[in-house]
Design an enzyme around this catalytic site. Structure first.
Site, PDB file in Angstrom:
ATOM      1  N   ARG A 247       9.608  -2.947 -30.741  1.00  0.00           N
ATOM      2  CA  ARG A 247       8.564  -3.792 -31.351  1.00  0.00           C
ATOM      3  C   ARG A 247       7.441  -2.919 -31.930  1.00  0.00           C
ATOM      4  NH1 ARG A 247      12.751  -5.932 -30.613  1.00  0.00           N
ATOM      5  NH2 ARG A 247      13.049  -7.978 -29.638  1.00  0.00           N
TER       6      ARG A 247
ATOM      7  N   ALA B  44       3.496  -3.700 -31.101  1.00  0.00           N
ATOM      8  CA  ALA B  44       3.207  -4.125 -29.718  1.00  0.00           C
ATOM      9  C   ALA B  44       2.236  -3.186 -29.011  1.00  0.00           C
ATOM     10  CB  ALA B  44       4.509  -4.231 -28.942  1.00  0.00           C
TER      11      ALA B  44
ATOM     12  N   LEU C 133       0.356   0.192 -27.461  1.00  0.00           N
ATOM     13  CA  LEU C 133       0.725   1.400 -26.701  1.00  0.00           C
ATOM     14  C   LEU C 133       2.154   1.269 -26.174  1.00  0.00           C
ATOM     15  CD1 LEU C 133      -0.337   4.019 -25.224  1.00  0.00           C
ATOM     16  CD2 LEU C 133      -0.863   2.508 -23.288  1.00  0.00           C
TER      17      LEU C 133
ATOM     18  N   GLY D 217      -2.853  -2.109 -29.073  1.00  0.00           N
ATOM     19  CA  GLY D 217      -2.979  -0.999 -30.020  1.00  0.00           C
ATOM     20  C   GLY D 217      -2.479  -1.336 -31.414  1.00  0.00           C
TER      21      GLY D 217
ATOM     22  N   GLU E 155      -5.452  -2.502 -33.036  1.00  0.00           N
ATOM     23  CA  GLU E 155      -6.309  -1.338 -33.319  1.00  0.00           C
ATOM     24  C   GLU E 155      -5.834  -0.620 -34.585  1.00  0.00           C
ATOM     25  OE1 GLU E 155      -5.850   0.331 -29.267  1.00  0.00           O
ATOM     26  OE2 GLU E 155      -8.012   0.047 -29.093  1.00  0.00           O
TER      27      GLU E 155
ATOM     28  N   GLU F  16      -4.804  -6.035 -22.907  1.00  0.00           N
ATOM     29  CA  GLU F  16      -5.007  -4.877 -22.019  1.00  0.00           C
ATOM     30  C   GLU F  16      -5.411  -5.306 -20.604  1.00  0.00           C
ATOM     31  OE1 GLU F  16      -5.786  -4.993 -25.168  1.00  0.00           O
ATOM     32  OE2 GLU F  16      -5.416  -3.057 -26.127  1.00  0.00           O
TER      33      GLU F  16
ATOM     34  N   ARG G 127      -2.598  -5.944 -18.436  1.00  0.00           N
ATOM     35  CA  ARG G 127      -1.789  -4.748 -18.121  1.00  0.00           C
ATOM     36  C   ARG G 127      -2.518  -3.797 -17.175  1.00  0.00           C
ATOM     37  NH1 ARG G 127       1.589  -7.744 -19.936  1.00  0.00           N
ATOM     38  NH2 ARG G 127       1.966  -7.955 -22.163  1.00  0.00           N
TER      39      ARG G 127
ATOM     40  N   GLY H  74      -7.925   1.730 -26.051  1.00  0.00           N
ATOM     41  CA  GLY H  74      -8.130   3.177 -26.176  1.00  0.00           C
ATOM     42  C   GLY H  74      -7.854   3.674 -27.580  1.00  0.00           C
TER      43      GLY H  74
HETATM   44  C1  1HE Z   1       7.847  -2.331 -25.505  1.00  0.00           C
HETATM   45  C2  1HE Z   1       6.543  -2.760 -25.818  1.00  0.00           C
HETATM   46  C3  1HE Z   1       5.483  -1.868 -25.547  1.00  0.00           C
HETATM   47  C4  1HE Z   1       7.926  -4.340 -26.318  1.00  0.00           C
HETATM   48  N1  1HE Z   1       5.792  -0.672 -25.017  1.00  0.00           N
HETATM   49  N2  1HE Z   1       8.088  -1.139 -24.978  1.00  0.00           N
HETATM   50  N3  1HE Z   1       1.122  -4.210 -25.489  1.00  0.00           N
HETATM   51  C5  1HE Z   1       1.535  -5.351 -24.888  1.00  0.00           C
HETATM   52  O1  1HE Z   1       1.144  -5.686 -23.811  1.00  0.00           O
HETATM   53  C6  1HE Z   1       2.582  -6.138 -25.631  1.00  0.00           C
HETATM   54  C7  1HE Z   1       3.896  -6.060 -24.875  1.00  0.00           C
HETATM   55  N4  1HE Z   1       4.999  -6.649 -25.626  1.00  0.00           N
HETATM   56  C8  1HE Z   1       5.234  -7.992 -25.708  1.00  0.00           C
HETATM   57  O2  1HE Z   1       4.432  -8.805 -25.273  1.00  0.00           O
HETATM   58  C9  1HE Z   1       6.489  -8.426 -26.391  1.00  0.00           C
HETATM   59  O3  1HE Z   1       7.419  -7.361 -26.331  1.00  0.00           O
HETATM   60  C10 1HE Z   1       6.312  -8.869 -27.866  1.00  0.00           C
HETATM   61  C11 1HE Z   1       5.576 -10.193 -27.903  1.00  0.00           C
HETATM   62  C12 1HE Z   1       5.575  -7.812 -28.684  1.00  0.00           C
HETATM   63  C13 1HE Z   1       7.718  -9.053 -28.508  1.00  0.00           C
HETATM   64  O4  1HE Z   1       8.500  -9.962 -27.745  1.00  0.00           O
HETATM   65  P1  1HE Z   1      10.076 -10.014 -27.988  1.00  0.00           P
HETATM   66  O5  1HE Z   1      10.608 -11.146 -27.132  1.00  0.00           O
HETATM   67  O6  1HE Z   1      10.373 -10.063 -29.448  1.00  0.00           O
HETATM   68  O7  1HE Z   1      10.666  -8.621 -27.498  1.00  0.00           O
HETATM   69  P2  1HE Z   1      10.843  -8.063 -25.995  1.00  0.00           P
HETATM   70  O8  1HE Z   1      12.166  -8.499 -25.454  1.00  0.00           O
HETATM   71  O9  1HE Z   1       9.665  -8.344 -25.144  1.00  0.00           O
HETATM   72  O10 1HE Z   1      10.834  -6.485 -26.275  1.00  0.00           O
HETATM   73  C14 1HE Z   1      11.923  -5.847 -26.910  1.00  0.00           C
HETATM   74  C15 1HE Z   1      11.975  -4.429 -26.365  1.00  0.00           C
HETATM   75  O11 1HE Z   1      10.789  -3.761 -26.773  1.00  0.00           O
HETATM   76  C16 1HE Z   1      11.988  -4.429 -24.861  1.00  0.00           C
HETATM   77  O12 1HE Z   1      12.715  -3.315 -24.431  1.00  0.00           O
HETATM   78  P3  1HE Z   1      14.243  -3.468 -23.899  1.00  0.00           P
HETATM   79  O13 1HE Z   1      14.590  -2.092 -23.424  1.00  0.00           O
HETATM   80  O14 1HE Z   1      14.212  -4.512 -22.825  1.00  0.00           O
HETATM   81  O15 1HE Z   1      15.033  -3.912 -25.115  1.00  0.00           O
HETATM   82  C17 1HE Z   1      10.536  -4.216 -24.522  1.00  0.00           C
HETATM   83  O16 1HE Z   1      10.343  -3.638 -23.244  1.00  0.00           O
HETATM   84  C18 1HE Z   1      10.115  -3.275 -25.625  1.00  0.00           C
HETATM   85  N5  1HE Z   1       8.659  -3.326 -25.836  1.00  0.00           N
HETATM   86  N6  1HE Z   1       6.616  -4.014 -26.323  1.00  0.00           N
HETATM   87  C19 1HE Z   1       7.056  -0.334 -24.754  1.00  0.00           C
HETATM   88  N7  1HE Z   1       4.206  -2.155 -25.837  1.00  0.00           N
HETATM   89  C20 1HE Z   1      -4.346   3.377 -27.017  1.00  0.00           C
HETATM   90  S1  1HE Z   1      -4.480   2.155 -25.902  1.00  0.00           S
HETATM   91  C21 1HE Z   1      -3.698   0.760 -26.528  1.00  0.00           C
HETATM   92  C22 1HE Z   1      -3.580  -0.279 -25.441  1.00  0.00           C
HETATM   93  C23 1HE Z   1      -2.501  -1.247 -25.677  1.00  0.00           C
HETATM   94  O17 1HE Z   1      -1.899  -1.296 -26.718  1.00  0.00           O
HETATM   95  S2  1HE Z   1      -2.163  -2.300 -24.384  1.00  0.00           S
HETATM   96  C24 1HE Z   1      -1.130  -3.532 -25.073  1.00  0.00           C
HETATM   97  C25 1HE Z   1       0.297  -3.215 -24.900  1.00  0.00           C
END
Ligand code: 1HE
Length: 263
Positions: free
Chosen positions: A31, A67, A69, A116, A119, A139, A142, A147
């Site tokens: 993602r 998605a 970080l 992120g 961001e 965040e 989580r 950041g």
């Molecule tokens: C990921 C990530 C990720 C998905 N890091 N692997 N960001 C978040 O908290 C958002 C987290 N992600 C989600 O809420 C959802 O994945 C989505 C809404 C974006 C997409 O949902 P969906 O149903 O299309 O996909 P999925 O089944 O959740 O994800 C597909 C794969 O992508 C899956 O891996 P797989 O091995 O099971 O296939 C997920 O684990 C992977 N994936 N998002 C790593 N973020 C500098 S500081 C910044 C601080 C932040 O950004 S915190 C917010 C983080």
């Protein structure tokens, strides 16, 4: 369209189309979550934009813009505070180059623009969303904090109070509310096509005017009013004396060879 050597597995694909660069983050299976390598590639591109490029389209593969970080990498690395500080500084550096590099960046957004990912989008100058786009800062859920610049860039766009509310509640906002708050400037059926059309138009502006627009306005908003007005005057003088075709552009208006500004 000419392409720099890029393969389907490149995390960052770069295509040069005339005077527009199309930069595509290519981790749809994750993602488009950003790991350290992806951020380094974004930094490298914006550190060395090819000289013919007058505008950049920033887009991503798959149904979600970004998605945020890479939580898997972060979880696996168990980063110490100092290590994570360095990661945050890497994001700040890369996105600063994007925002202050002097070349307009137009983001095309779809699906999740979260954490992120928001961001990243906030460092672009023009943001186009399709109807699937939505925004959130998860965040708090989580157990981390922003950041990648949200406390500065996102807070300026939506106000600090709104950002606090979004982070505390984890509320997800749809594309219409996102547009009302300024997170999307345009809603389009095809965000990529609209972003490219805007990029081509923007790249047709005087290059130095674009440079001033994307560097000066944000910098001046950090200054006192007195310093800001003085700086604005200096930039105006610099821009209009340095642009080769300023007489031509002004003459086009005076001689009625160019479009009027009208609805
Ligand atoms: C990921 C990530 C990720 C998905 N890091 N692997 N960001 C978040 O908290 C958002 C987290 N992600 C989600 O809420 C959802 O994945 C989505 C809404 C974006 C997409 O949902 P969906 O149903 O299309 O996909 P999925 O089944 O959740 O994800 C597909 C794969 O992508 C899956 O891996 P797989 O091995 O099971 O296939 C997920 O684990 C992977 N994936 N998002 C790593 N973020 C500098 S500081 C910044 C601080 C932040 O950004 S915190 C917010 C983080």
């Amino acid at each position: 369209m000419t392409a720099t050597p890029a393969s389907a597995d490149d995390v960052l694909k770069i295509d040069i189309d005339g005077n527009v660069a199309i930069v595509t983050i290519n981790r749809p299976q994750m993602r488009n979550a950003l790991d350290e390598a992806a951020v380094a590639k974004i930094d490298a591109f914006f550190s060395n934009i090819p000289p013919e490029v007058g505008a950049v389209v920033l887009q991503t593969e798959g149904p979600h813009f970004c998605a945020g970080l890479d939580l898997k990498e972060h979880h696996a690395k168990r980063r110490s505070p100092t290590e994570f500080m360095r990661v945050c500084q890497g994001w700040h550096r890369a996105f600063d180059k994007m925002q202050h590099g002097g070349i307009p960046v137009i983001a095309a957004m779809q699906g999740a623009v979260v954490g992120g990912g928001l961001e990243l989008a906030a460092a672009a100058h023009v943001r186009v969303a399709d109807r699937t786009a939505y925004f959130a800062l998860p965040e708090g859920q989580r157990g981390i904090f922003t950041g990648g610049g949200a406390t500065v860039r996102v807070a300026r766009i939506i106000t600090p109070g709104r950002m606090i509310e979004l982070m505390l509640t984890g509320r997800v906002i749809d594309v219409e509310e996102g547009q009302r708050l300024g997170l999307a400037h345009y809603i389009a059926d095809d965000a990529r096509a609209t972003a490219l059309e805007l990029a081509r138009k923007i790249a047709g502006n005087a290059r130095l005017s674009n440079y001033a627009i994307v560097t000066a306005i944000n910098k001046i908003s950090d200054m006192s009013a007195t310093d800001g007005l003085y700086t604005e005057g200096l930039i105006m003088c610099m821009v209009q004396t340095a642009i080769d075709d300023v007489q031509g552009r002004l003459g086009d208006f005076v001689e009625k060879r160019t479009e009027k500004v009208q609805l």
